[in-house]
Design an enzyme around this catalytic site. Structure first.
Site, short mmCIF file in Angstrom:
data_model
loop_
_atom_site.label_atom_id
_atom_site.label_comp_id
_atom_site.label_asym_id
_atom_site.label_seq_id
_atom_site.Cartn_x
_atom_site.Cartn_y
_atom_site.Cartn_z
N ARG A 103 77.86 155.78 100.41
CA ARG A 103 77.74 154.39 100.81
C ARG A 103 77.95 153.49 99.60
NH1 ARG A 103 72.09 152.30 103.26
NH2 ARG A 103 71.44 152.64 101.11
N THR A 107 78.52 146.73 99.48
CA THR A 107 79.02 146.34 100.81
C THR A 107 78.41 147.14 101.94
OG1 THR A 107 80.86 147.92 100.77
CG2 THR A 107 81.23 145.78 99.72
N ASP A 202 65.59 157.95 97.58
CA ASP A 202 66.94 158.48 97.66
C ASP A 202 66.86 160.00 97.77
OD1 ASP A 202 69.48 159.68 96.60
OD2 ASP A 202 70.06 157.57 96.53
N ASP A 205 68.83 162.09 95.13
CA ASP A 205 68.23 162.09 93.81
C ASP A 205 66.97 162.96 93.78
OD1 ASP A 205 70.17 160.41 92.90
OD2 ASP A 205 68.94 158.59 92.97
#
Length: 212
Positions: A103, A107, A202, A205
Site C-alpha cells: 500500500r 495515496t 504493522d 514489521d
C-alpha cells in the site's frame, strides 16, 4: 460476501497476546500460525470432496477425498507469509501461489510488484492470506487478480478487519464471485493513516522486523 468471525475463548486469548506491543517477534509469529490454523478449520468447511472407495483393515468402505484441482493458497507478501505454515498445516495438499502487494502510505493505492500464480484458476477454491483487512484495497485488488484468472470461489483469511474495509469489499467486488471472509476479530475503525484501531500495529514489521 459472507463474513465469519471466530468466537472462541482460545482465539480471544491468543489475539490479546498478539495485540500486546510487548510481545516479541518469535511469540508473535507462533501466535499468528496458531490463529490461522484455527481459522483454516472454518475456512475449509466447504471444500469440494468426492466419494472414494478404500479398504480398511476390516472391510471395504466409501469415504471422502478432496477433489481435483487442488485448492490454491495465496499469501500476500510480505506479511501473508507469516500465515502460510498455519494454513498448510491443516491443508498440506494445497498448491501455493504468491502475490506481492503493498500500500502506498500517501495515496493508500495498492501496488502489485510480484506474481507467482497459474494463468488459469478455473474451478480452483482459492484462499487469500493477509493478517490485516484494513482499507480493503489489497483484498479487492487480490480478489480481482484471481477472478481475472477464472477463480470464482475465494476466501480471505485475516487476523483482524476494520468495518470500513469490510464495507468496501462488499460494495466493490463483483457479486458473481463467491467471496467469504474469515477473521478472528472485527475492530472499531480505521485511523487517519488507514491503520486499524485498536489493531496490532504493522503485522509485517512485527513478524519480520523493520525494513528501512
Amino acid at each position: 460476501m459472507q463474513l465469519h468471525v471466530l468466537n472462541h475463548p482460545l482465539v480471544e486469548h491468543k489475539l490479546t497476546v498478539l495485540r500486546d506491543k510487548n510481545t516479541p517477534s518469535n511469540i508473535f509469529r507462533e501466535l499468528v500460525s496458531e490463529l490461522v490454523s484455527l481459522e483454516a478449520y472454518e475456512a475449509t468447511r466447504n471444500l469440494a470432496v468426492e466419494d472414494r472407495e478404500i479398504e480398511t483393515p476390516i472391510c471395504t468402505m466409501t469415504g471422502k477425498h478432496l477433489t481435483n484441482p487442488r485448492p490454491m493458497v495465496v499469501p500476500i507478501l510480505r506479511a501473508g507469509l507469516g500465515m502460510l505454515d498455519g494454513m498448510t498445516r491443516l491443508l498440506p495438499t494445497a498448491e501455493v501461489g504468491f502475490l506481492g502487494m503493498k500500500r502506498d502510505e500517501d495515496t493508500l493505492d495498492i501496488i502489485t510488484y510480484a506474481n507467482r500464480l497459474p494463468e488459469d484458476l478455473t474451478g480452483r477454491q482459492c484462499f487469500l492470506l493477509d493478517p490485516m483487512l484494513a482499507t480493503g484495497g489489497t483484498t479487492v485488488a487480490a480478489t480481482h487478480y484471481l477472478a481475472e484468472r477464472g477463480a470464482k470461489d475465494i476466501t480471505s483469511i485475516n487476523i483482524i478487519a476494520a468495518p470500513e474495509g469490510l464495507k468496501r469489499v462488499e460494495e466493490t467486488l463483483d457479486p458473481s464471485i463467491d467471496f467469504k471472509v474469515v477473521v478472528c476479530g472485527v475492530d472499531e475503525r480505521l485511523n487517519e493513516h488507514g491503520y486499524i484501531v485498536p489493531g496490532l500495529g504493522d503485522a509485517g514489521d512485527r513478524l519480520y522486523g523493520l525494513i528501512d
